[in-house]
Design an enzyme around this catalytic site. Structure first.
Site, PDB file in Angstrom:
ATOM      1  N   GLU A   1       7.530  17.804 -25.815  1.00 27.81           N
ATOM      2  CA  GLU A   1       6.927  18.226 -24.541  1.00 27.81           C
ATOM      3  C   GLU A   1       7.513  19.564 -24.078  1.00 27.81           C
ATOM      4  OE1 GLU A   1       4.465  16.693 -22.852  1.00 27.81           O
ATOM      5  OE2 GLU A   1       4.370  14.789 -23.924  1.00 27.81           O
TER       6      GLU A   1
ATOM      7  N   LYS B   1       2.067  11.067 -11.702  1.00 28.46           N
ATOM      8  CA  LYS B   1       1.296  10.055 -12.428  1.00 28.46           C
ATOM      9  C   LYS B   1       2.118   8.780 -12.566  1.00 28.46           C
ATOM     10  CE  LYS B   1      -1.783  12.819 -15.294  1.00 28.46           C
ATOM     11  NZ  LYS B   1      -2.222  13.063 -16.671  1.00 28.46           N
TER      12      LYS B   1
ATOM     13  N   HIS C   1      -2.859  10.446 -28.246  1.00 33.22           N
ATOM     14  CA  HIS C   1      -3.226   9.111 -27.756  1.00 33.22           C
ATOM     15  C   HIS C   1      -3.957   8.318 -28.832  1.00 33.22           C
ATOM     16  CE1 HIS C   1      -2.962   9.904 -23.117  1.00 33.22           C
ATOM     17  NE2 HIS C   1      -1.792   9.748 -23.689  1.00 33.22           N
TER      18      HIS C   1
ATOM     19  N   ARG D   1       0.810  -1.228   0.000  1.00 34.52           N
ATOM     20  CA  ARG D   1       0.000   0.000   0.000  1.00 34.52           C
ATOM     21  C   ARG D   1       0.839   1.271   0.000  1.00 34.52           C
ATOM     22  NH1 ARG D   1      -2.912  -2.945   3.941  1.00 34.52           N
ATOM     23  NH2 ARG D   1      -4.575  -4.157   2.956  1.00 34.52           N
TER      24      ARG D   1
ATOM     25  N   ARG E   1      -5.039  21.386 -14.637  1.00 33.11           N
ATOM     26  CA  ARG E   1      -3.962  20.460 -15.004  1.00 33.11           C
ATOM     27  C   ARG E   1      -4.161  19.876 -16.399  1.00 33.11           C
ATOM     28  NH1 ARG E   1      -1.126  15.960 -11.194  1.00 33.11           N
ATOM     29  NH2 ARG E   1      -0.082  14.781 -12.825  1.00 33.11           N
TER      30      ARG E   1
ATOM     31  N   LYS F   1       5.482  22.845 -15.381  1.00 30.50           N
ATOM     32  CA  LYS F   1       4.576  21.760 -15.004  1.00 30.50           C
ATOM     33  C   LYS F   1       4.274  21.819 -13.509  1.00 30.50           C
ATOM     34  CE  LYS F   1       3.421  16.955 -15.514  1.00 30.50           C
ATOM     35  NZ  LYS F   1       3.683  15.654 -16.131  1.00 30.50           N
TER      36      LYS F   1
ATOM     37  N   ASN G   1      -2.258  18.497 -21.280  1.00 30.99           N
ATOM     38  CA  ASN G   1      -2.551  17.493 -22.298  1.00 30.99           C
ATOM     39  C   ASN G   1      -2.721  18.093 -23.689  1.00 30.99           C
ATOM     40  OD1 ASN G   1      -2.487  15.160 -20.629  1.00 30.99           O
ATOM     41  ND2 ASN G   1      -4.424  15.843 -19.737  1.00 30.99           N
TER      42      ASN G   1
ATOM     43  N   HIS H   1      -2.437  15.828 -26.614  1.00 26.43           N
ATOM     44  CA  HIS H   1      -2.405  14.449 -26.128  1.00 26.43           C
ATOM     45  C   HIS H   1      -3.641  13.634 -26.492  1.00 26.43           C
ATOM     46  CE1 HIS H   1       1.100  15.826 -24.040  1.00 26.43           C
ATOM     47  NE2 HIS H   1       1.276  14.683 -23.413  1.00 26.43           N
TER      48      HIS H   1
ATOM     49  N   HIS I   1       5.711   8.423 -28.023  1.00 25.37           N
ATOM     50  CA  HIS I   1       4.706   9.297 -27.404  1.00 25.37           C
ATOM     51  C   HIS I   1       4.897  10.747 -27.857  1.00 25.37           C
ATOM     52  CE1 HIS I   1       2.035  10.931 -24.347  1.00 25.37           C
ATOM     53  NE2 HIS I   1       3.003  11.709 -23.918  1.00 25.37           N
TER      54      HIS I   1
ATOM     55  N   GLU J   1      -5.765  16.418 -11.113  1.00 23.32           N
ATOM     56  CA  GLU J   1      -6.261  16.628 -12.466  1.00 23.32           C
ATOM     57  C   GLU J   1      -7.764  16.821 -12.530  1.00 23.32           C
ATOM     58  OE1 GLU J   1      -5.117  13.591 -15.281  1.00 23.32           O
ATOM     59  OE2 GLU J   1      -4.785  15.093 -16.793  1.00 23.32           O
TER      60      GLU J   1
END
Lengths: 367, 367
Positions: A183, A141, A250, A119, A239, A225, A243, A246, A263, A235
């Site tokens: 980026e 993330k 994606h 955990r 935030r 960032k 993206n 993105h 990417h 997010e």
């Protein structure tokens, strides 16, 4: 060495950026809580930097290593389970520290393992690619892909520290350096027009990895960032501007199959689509579009979608994207160069025309 | 219906306890954020309560269901992946709500899936066993087992709400009711001597599920746990007292193989060991030990380790337990009846004598 603190209350942590700093033991020992360390890396990075890191850590710790196969196609629950098993087999307890040594894939998976092993145990990122240095270093993330979607499984989990050794970029393939630059350019586009102009002036030195230029670009990218993430850790709102490009990107990655387009390459082509749609809405000028395209091109990035990818394919892939809230398509677009926003307020005609023109241009550019 | 608020700042949530409250739609709709719901349950609970819950939710939501096989042996990463796939196949987005309908195994797995699906979506617990009602309802622990250890993978993740319908205990097998009672008794032992005395007086009505008694016992148990968890959400300190009997108990469960002894049964035998060791340290009286043993017996619980389990087996299994910090064995023991503490301050002779006497008694009780 430059240091940046990501301000997240009791989850704040430092990012160190500099040449050769992976040899600086104190940066690691300050962040390690117990006596056990698990270094997670991949088969490409291990021969380059693993022995170094093991000897820097020295005899003070029980140091174990977990070497993953290299590639986005291994960013799976099965590989994640490999890390968990390595921790259990070496009897790592709740006070172990996981160190991610590698690019974004290693960082995402090692971070998710750290987030969920017993955990949650501490972890340190040592990102070795430009993309991971400017993207994964900030934001917490972590996660893995699922056959039905990219990054669909994961957690928000902050590292104890991030150690960015710019020397590691010298062994990075040129194509990956470009992907990371996508980026970097994005940060200029979404929130800092003067950084964008600095990039236009310095893209040459950056692409040849001049030390001062690359450290500045990484620092400014992480700072941009960090500012956005500090306002919105989970997010929920602003935030999402990170993206830019993105959602289109994606769709490209998923359509092509993981690992075909990097990417950053997909993000570059997606960014051009987003900037182009912003121009169709009257937000940015034709010159802003041209500046964006030119800078991305100078970074050796694709500015068009893959040949043969249809509008229908884009739409189908985008509908499963996480930025889709309750069925209405939300996109990150530009209000102005250096100022992004999230909106679903655009006409389907503009959206279709933007895709169709790019698809046609891609087709026309076929060899 | 009684309501208890678990106070965790911006992660606070209500626990509702009462007869028939699974029919109360408002309890659910208040906690659901979007338009999609995934009910995760198992093959035993589905025929009893799934249709009910689907019709209570009504047409307002996209309701999908995921029915898992029943049993601790299925609390695995593979089953966890089944839930993730169900969410993706039905195109659930980031605003979906996961409802866990079942016992602790369903709650732990559905909770972990909710914690990690798209890096976290809301979830609601509807615990149907006594154990899950008094244990998993509070504390935010989610996760799955690994072949090398129980609950080794997971996350701390709080639900939006917990709906405890005491009617569901009427369909619970007697052995599982007893297993849940082991945790109820534990709360008396660790932090509330007067609740312990109340349990001694009411164990008859409780075992026959008299409404007022069972609601009170669940409420007091959740309250006790909530008080401890509010002081220590991530289990850095005092929260460890909730593990009275669990370090021994986990050793028993792991040694026997998952599913042979119920969790509560192993905890009961482990609790007797912990109380016995507390007596050897001079903390509690012989009478306190006898009261604990008698109450556990009246709840039809085992008070001795499994026949044939050796001292060496205990020690080997306990060394991988999470309560072991950097090699020194820490146990939850009693300072007094109703007052637990965490300590590694006991002699190995007392520890060995405690195990040896119990092992001998188990052997002597062989049929």
């Amino acid at each position: 060495m430059r240091t940046l603190t990501v301000d997240l209350g009791d989850r704040s942590y430092p990012i160190y950026i500099g040449s050769g700093i992976r040899q600086n033991k104190a940066l690691f020992s300050d962040a390690i809580r117990g006596k056990q360390v698990m270094i997670v890396t991949n088969s490409t990075i291990a021969p380059l930097y693993l022995d170094d890191l093991v000897s820097v850590l020295g005899d003070e710790y029980q140091v174990d290593t977990c070497i993953l196969p290299d590639g986005e196609q291994y960013k799976t629950l099965a590989t994640y389970e490999t890390i968990l098993s390595a921790l259990l087999e070496a009897k790592h307890n709740r006070t172990t520290t996981v160190i991610a040594l590698g690019g974004g894939v290693v960082g995402d998976m090692a971070g998710f393992a750290a987030a969920t092993y017993q955990r949650g145990v501490p972890f340190i990122q040592v990102p070795t690619t430009l993309l991971s240095q400017v993207d994964s270093s900030v934001g917490g993330k972590t996660g893995v892909n699922h056959p039905l979607g990219k990054n669909m499984v994961g957690a928000f989990y902050q590292p104890q520290a991030v150690v960015i050794d710019t020397d590691s970029l010298k062994t990075l393939p040129a194509r990956e350096l470009s992907a990371g630059m996508a980026e970097v350019i994005k940060y200029g586009l979404i929130c800092d027009a003067s950084f964008f102009a600095w990039l236009e002036d310095n893209i040459g030195p950056l692409m040849s990895l001049e030390e001062e230029a690359i450290t500045h670009a990484i620092y400014e990218s992480c700072l941009a960032k960090a500012k956005v993430v500090a306002q919105d850790e989970k997010e929920g709102g602003i935030r999402a501007i990170l993206n830019l490009g993105h959602t289109f990107g994606h769709a490209i990655e998923t359509e092509m199959g993981y690992g075909q387009w990097l990417h950053g390459e997909a993000v570059a082509a997606g960014t051009v689509l987003a900037v182009d749609l912003s121009w169709r809405l009257g937000n940015v000028s034709e010159q802003d579009v041209a500046r964006s395209v030119t800078l991305l091109q100078k970074a050796n990035l694709p500015i068009l979608p893959p040949q043969g990818m249809s509008r229908e394919a884009f739409i189908e892939r985008m509908l499963l994207d996480k930025k889709v809230l309750d069925g209405s398509l939300r996109l990150v677009l530009l209000k102005a160069l250096g100022d992004a926003y999230v909106t679903s307020d655009f006409s389907i005609d503009d959206f279709n025309a933007c895709l169709d023109d790019a698809i046609e241009a891609a087709s026309a550019s076929a060899p």
